[in-house]
Each structure stands twice: as C-alpha cells, then as structure tokens.
Design a protein around this motif. Structure first.
Motif, mmCIF file in Angstrom:
data_model
loop_
_atom_site.group_PDB
_atom_site.id
_atom_site.type_symbol
_atom_site.label_atom_id
_atom_site.label_comp_id
_atom_site.label_asym_id
_atom_site.label_seq_id
_atom_site.Cartn_x
_atom_site.Cartn_y
_atom_site.Cartn_z
ATOM 1 N N ARG A 58 -35.547 4.042 -37.093
ATOM 2 C CA ARG A 58 -34.427 4.154 -38.023
ATOM 3 C C ARG A 58 -33.237 3.362 -37.489
ATOM 4 N NH1 ARG A 58 -34.281 4.578 -42.753
ATOM 5 N NH2 ARG A 58 -35.671 6.325 -42.664
ATOM 6 N N TYR A 59 -33.058 3.425 -36.163
ATOM 7 C CA TYR A 59 -31.948 2.688 -35.554
ATOM 8 C C TYR A 59 -32.266 2.322 -34.122
ATOM 9 C CZ TYR A 59 -30.774 7.283 -33.613
ATOM 10 O OH TYR A 59 -30.821 8.496 -32.953
ATOM 11 N N ILE A 60 -31.520 1.341 -33.619
ATOM 12 C CA ILE A 60 -31.603 0.932 -32.218
ATOM 13 C C ILE A 60 -30.175 0.831 -31.704
ATOM 14 C CG2 ILE A 60 -32.339 -0.860 -30.605
ATOM 15 C CD1 ILE A 60 -34.282 -1.817 -32.847
ATOM 16 N N ILE A 61 -29.905 1.490 -30.597
ATOM 17 C CA ILE A 61 -28.591 1.416 -29.964
ATOM 18 C C ILE A 61 -28.755 0.647 -28.656
ATOM 19 C CG2 ILE A 61 -26.682 2.704 -28.938
ATOM 20 C CD1 ILE A 61 -27.313 4.977 -30.884
ATOM 21 N N LYS A 86 -31.206 3.502 -26.785
ATOM 22 C CA LYS A 86 -31.880 4.560 -27.531
ATOM 23 C C LYS A 86 -32.450 3.996 -28.818
ATOM 24 C CE LYS A 86 -31.261 9.077 -29.535
ATOM 25 N NZ LYS A 86 -30.388 10.159 -29.878
ATOM 26 N N VAL A 87 -33.588 4.536 -29.226
ATOM 27 C CA VAL A 87 -34.153 4.218 -30.536
ATOM 28 C C VAL A 87 -34.322 5.523 -31.306
ATOM 29 C CG1 VAL A 87 -35.320 2.107 -29.827
ATOM 30 C CG2 VAL A 87 -36.522 4.274 -29.664
ATOM 31 N N GLY A 88 -34.145 5.441 -32.610
ATOM 32 C CA GLY A 88 -34.283 6.623 -33.458
ATOM 33 C C GLY A 88 -35.561 6.563 -34.265
ATOM 34 N N GLU A 89 -36.225 7.681 -34.363
ATOM 35 C CA GLU A 89 -37.453 7.766 -35.145
ATOM 36 C C GLU A 89 -37.141 7.578 -36.631
ATOM 37 O OE1 GLU A 89 -40.499 7.963 -33.825
ATOM 38 O OE2 GLU A 89 -39.480 7.834 -31.895
ATOM 39 N N PRO A 90 -38.097 7.126 -37.431
ATOM 40 C CA PRO A 90 -37.856 6.888 -38.857
ATOM 41 C C PRO A 90 -37.402 8.132 -39.622
ATOM 42 C CG PRO A 90 -39.933 5.906 -38.210
ATOM 43 C CD PRO A 90 -39.437 6.696 -37.031
ATOM 44 N N THR A 91 -37.710 9.305 -39.096
ATOM 45 C CA THR A 91 -37.339 10.548 -39.774
ATOM 46 C C THR A 91 -35.901 10.992 -39.482
ATOM 47 O OG1 THR A 91 -38.259 11.818 -37.929
ATOM 48 C CG2 THR A 91 -39.709 11.402 -39.812
ATOM 49 N N THR A 143 -31.785 11.105 -39.328
ATOM 50 C CA THR A 143 -30.779 10.903 -40.361
ATOM 51 C C THR A 143 -29.600 10.104 -39.817
ATOM 52 O OG1 THR A 143 -29.580 12.913 -39.780
ATOM 53 C CG2 THR A 143 -31.381 13.129 -41.387
ATOM 54 N N TYR A 144 -28.683 9.774 -40.724
ATOM 55 C CA TYR A 144 -27.468 9.073 -40.311
ATOM 56 C C TYR A 144 -26.642 9.956 -39.379
ATOM 57 C CZ TYR A 144 -23.118 6.534 -40.383
ATOM 58 O OH TYR A 144 -21.988 5.855 -39.990
ATOM 59 N N GLU A 145 -26.656 11.249 -39.601
ATOM 60 C CA GLU A 145 -25.917 12.181 -38.736
ATOM 61 C C GLU A 145 -26.469 12.157 -37.317
ATOM 62 O OE1 GLU A 145 -26.927 12.989 -41.894
ATOM 63 O OE2 GLU A 145 -24.889 12.852 -42.718
ATOM 64 N N ALA A 181 -25.127 8.896 -35.823
ATOM 65 C CA ALA A 181 -23.706 8.973 -35.472
ATOM 66 C C ALA A 181 -23.474 9.848 -34.247
ATOM 67 C CB ALA A 181 -22.906 9.506 -36.656
ATOM 68 N N ALA A 182 -24.278 10.870 -34.062
ATOM 69 C CA ALA A 182 -24.135 11.764 -32.913
ATOM 70 C C ALA A 182 -24.643 11.113 -31.621
ATOM 71 C CB ALA A 182 -24.893 13.061 -33.172
ATOM 72 N N SER A 183 -25.332 9.997 -31.713
ATOM 73 C CA SER A 183 -25.908 9.339 -30.541
ATOM 74 C C SER A 183 -24.912 8.507 -29.746
ATOM 75 C CB SER A 183 -27.066 8.429 -30.969
ATOM 76 O OG SER A 183 -28.082 9.179 -31.561
ATOM 77 N N PHE A 184 -23.738 8.234 -30.308
ATOM 78 C CA PHE A 184 -22.762 7.395 -29.618
ATOM 79 C C PHE A 184 -22.089 8.151 -28.492
ATOM 80 C CE2 PHE A 184 -22.633 5.439 -33.913
ATOM 81 C CZ PHE A 184 -23.166 4.227 -33.556
ATOM 82 N N PRO A 185 -22.028 7.572 -27.314
ATOM 83 C CA PRO A 185 -21.314 8.231 -26.213
ATOM 84 C C PRO A 185 -19.803 8.137 -26.428
ATOM 85 C CG PRO A 185 -22.141 6.101 -25.515
ATOM 86 C CD PRO A 185 -22.641 6.325 -26.903
ATOM 87 N N ALA A 186 -19.107 9.158 -25.995
ATOM 88 C CA ALA A 186 -17.650 9.167 -26.125
ATOM 89 C C ALA A 186 -17.047 8.124 -25.190
ATOM 90 C CB ALA A 186 -17.115 10.552 -25.798
ATOM 91 N N GLU A 187 -16.058 7.440 -25.675
ATOM 92 C CA GLU A 187 -15.254 6.504 -24.896
ATOM 93 C C GLU A 187 -16.023 5.289 -24.370
ATOM 94 O OE1 GLU A 187 -13.128 8.653 -21.934
ATOM 95 O OE2 GLU A 187 -12.246 10.020 -23.357
ATOM 96 N N GLU A 188 -17.107 4.914 -25.034
ATOM 97 C CA GLU A 188 -17.858 3.727 -24.641
ATOM 98 C C GLU A 188 -18.197 2.895 -25.872
ATOM 99 O OE1 GLU A 188 -21.120 4.269 -21.973
ATOM 100 O OE2 GLU A 188 -20.200 6.034 -21.086
#
Length: 102
Positions: A28-31, A45-50, A52-54, A57-64
C-alpha cells in the motif's frame, strides 16, 4: 552510486520495492529515509495492501523527515475503480533544520 548533485545514493531495495508496488500492487505504501552516515536512501517500512491511510499516517516518526510512495485506490463518478501512486515528502514542523535541508 551517489547522485552528483546531492551526494546521496538510492539503495537497490528502494528501487525494487517501488517496482513491486507499481507493477504488482504488492504494498500500500513505502516509507524511505536518508541514512546520513551511509549517505543513501533506504527503505524504512512497507505497508501491506490491506492497510489504511490512517495506518500510513501513523507510521511517520515524530520530528523526523521521510519520503513516501502511496498507492491510493478510489472510485470515479462513473463508478470505475482507479488507482494513483503519489510521492510524498514528509517534513514535521519540529524537525531539525539539517534534516529538512537534506
């Protein structure tokens, strides 16, 4: 091989994961992040196709800062299933100036 302008190389795994997302819709996404010591862009990090956008968005580290590729599925007004791939440059307001510049 590093980019002549920035001095930062892109790891082969980044390219491979992007091609998998683009051709096979494996993720679903690649960070990705820039490893300053190694002077290269690596997959964080990679996200599985299942996922969600939430979840994304929760995968981002704070202050980076991070770069992301997101596969967005949607339905058009004609009721057709479509998909678009977005490139996102994430920069938190409280990120270090050096991190934002790189």
């Amino acid at each position: 091989m590093a980019n002549a302008a920035s001095g930062v190389a892109v790891h082969d795994d980044c390219k491979l994961r992007f091609l998998e997302l683009k051709a096979k819709r494996t993720y679903r996404y690649i960070i990705v992040k820039i490893e300053e010591k190694q002077k290269q862009v690596v997959v964080e990090k990679v996200g599985e196709p299942t996922e969600t956008y939430e979840d994304f968005a929760a995968s981002f580290p704070a202050e980076e800062c991070r770069y992301c590729i997101y596969d967005f599925d949607f339905v058009t007004t004609e009721n057709c299933q479509k998909s678009k791939i977005f490139f996102i440059a994430w920069s938190h307001d409280s990120s270090r100036i050096r991190s934002k510049m790189i």
